[in-house]
Design an enzyme around this catalytic site. Structure first.
Site, PDB file in Angstrom:
ATOM      1  N   ALA A 172       9.787  -0.096   4.773  1.00  0.00           N
ATOM      2  CA  ALA A 172       9.632   0.780   3.605  1.00  0.00           C
ATOM      3  C   ALA A 172       8.415   1.681   3.676  1.00  0.00           C
ATOM      4  CB  ALA A 172       9.549  -0.091   2.345  1.00  0.00           C
ATOM      5  N   GLY A 173       7.520   1.471   4.668  1.00  0.00           N
ATOM      6  CA  GLY A 173       6.284   2.242   4.699  1.00  0.00           C
ATOM      7  C   GLY A 173       5.266   1.760   3.687  1.00  0.00           C
ATOM      8  N   LEU A 174       5.428   0.514   3.201  1.00  0.00           N
ATOM      9  CA  LEU A 174       4.535  -0.047   2.182  1.00  0.00           C
ATOM     10  C   LEU A 174       3.607  -1.123   2.743  1.00  0.00           C
ATOM     11  CD1 LEU A 174       7.068  -0.328  -0.796  1.00  0.00           C
ATOM     12  CD2 LEU A 174       5.364   1.471  -0.400  1.00  0.00           C
ATOM     13  N   ASP A 207      -2.210  -1.041  10.533  1.00  0.00           N
ATOM     14  CA  ASP A 207      -2.484  -1.171   9.103  1.00  0.00           C
ATOM     15  C   ASP A 207      -3.113  -2.510   8.729  1.00  0.00           C
ATOM     16  OD1 ASP A 207      -1.551   1.333   8.417  1.00  0.00           O
ATOM     17  OD2 ASP A 207       0.430   0.646   7.798  1.00  0.00           O
ATOM     18  N   LYS A 210       0.846  -1.205   0.000  1.00  0.00           N
ATOM     19  CA  LYS A 210       0.000   0.000   0.000  1.00  0.00           C
ATOM     20  C   LYS A 210       0.872   1.242   0.000  1.00  0.00           C
ATOM     21  CE  LYS A 210       0.951   1.353   4.407  1.00  0.00           C
ATOM     22  NZ  LYS A 210       1.589   2.647   4.784  1.00  0.00           N
ATOM     23  N   SER A 233       0.276  -6.611   5.625  1.00  0.00           N
ATOM     24  CA  SER A 233      -0.440  -7.349   4.585  1.00  0.00           C
ATOM     25  C   SER A 233      -0.261  -8.851   4.772  1.00  0.00           C
ATOM     26  CB  SER A 233       0.062  -6.915   3.208  1.00  0.00           C
ATOM     27  OG  SER A 233      -0.676  -7.517   2.173  1.00  0.00           O
TER      28      SER A 233
END
Length: 285
Positions: free
Chosen positions: A102-104, A141, A13, A109
């Site tokens: 990475a902040g992803l 998240d 994300k 997930s």
């Protein structure tokens, strides 16, 4: 290892905006953020455990990641066991494509798809609402990845509203060869200041304003990142540029898919071979 009985895609994300509204009584920060899934994903495979005793274990294609009980996949499995009262015996394998730190949202997930997969393989003993509650206990998240949609999030990130989001955004992701601990970024937020000459103001786009309050503390410490954001904003192919989550990924929304490919080539040359650069699409999965 036996052949997988289930394989799930674990999407990454980006945050199209992230506002920090203050610290809550529970120690978390109150947020207003828009989370957008990418067509970049890890793969999580479930195979039946054949060893004796039949215990669950995790393997991973990235040798730098721990596969013990500290991994969010194993934490999710234990949370599912506790919620259902049923021991699980699976060999889980993660094929990693999303960089970590990475902040992803890669770890979040992975955890969300662990919950979804175990629930599917167990005959759906838990409702979607219960899975979201379990996910929120694992990380702010995690619930987002159980929605399969662009979502606005409030609370500490766990109160989600799926959106009608008609855009498919061409995006270039750039991650330097270091990660950033999310707790550190939030801890430094209240005392951080803006750097001169760096754009922090919202960038107005048809899909909403793009802004990230965590750029302030992160940019103070890691000076490469504000330089990278401003370099991206100087490129003709860039529509908007922002750090995702707590970093270290900085991304650009390009004017077109052709522009995204051209910008990625320029970014790879500009940043050097130790930097990870990837062209993706952002929007509904």
């Amino acid at each position: 290892m036996s052949s997988p009985v289930l394989q799930l895609s674990c999407p990454a994300k980006i945050n199209l905006h992230l506002r920090v509204l203050g610290k809550r009584e529970d120690g978390f920060h109150a947020l207003d953020t828009r989370l957008c899934p990418l067509d970049l994903s890890d793969t999580l495979s479930f195979s039946e455990a054949s060893a004796t005793p039949r215990i669950s274990q995790l393997t991973c294609s990235d040798a730098s990641l721990p596969t013990d009980e500290t991994n969010l996949v194993m934490k999710a499995l234990r949370a599912f066991e506790k919620a259902t009262g049923t021991p699980q015996s699976w060999n889980l394998h993660l094929e990693k494509r999303i960089p970590h730190g990475a902040g992803l949202g890669g770890g979040s997930s992975n955890a969300a798809m662990t919950l979804r997969g175990l629930n599917l393989l167990s005959g759906h003993p838990l409702s979607q609402e219960t899975l979201v509650t379990l996910g929120s206990q694992l990380g702010s998240d995690v619930p987002f990845f159980l929605y399969d949609a662009v979502c606005d999030a409030t609370g500490r990130g766990e109160v989600l509203t799926p959106l009608d989001f008609p855009w498919q955004l061409p995006v270039v992701l750039i991650k330097p060869p270091f990660g950033i601990p999310t707790p550190w970024a939030y801890k430094q937020w209240s005392t951080s200041t803006q750097l001169h000459g760096v754009l922090y103001a919202p960038q107005l786009c048809p899909w909403g304003p793009m802004v990230n309050d965590l750029e302030r503390p992160v940019f103070e410490k890691w000076s490469l990142l504000p330089a990278l954001k401003m370099w991206l904003l100087d490129q003709v192919e860039t529509r908007a540029a922002l750090m995702s989550g707590s970093g270290s990924t900085v991304f650009a929304v390009a004017q077109s898919e052709t522009d995204a490919a051209a910008l990625a080539t320029k970014a790879a040359a500009h940043c050097g071979e130790t930097t990870w650069v990837k062209v993706v699409r952002a929007g509904h999965p």
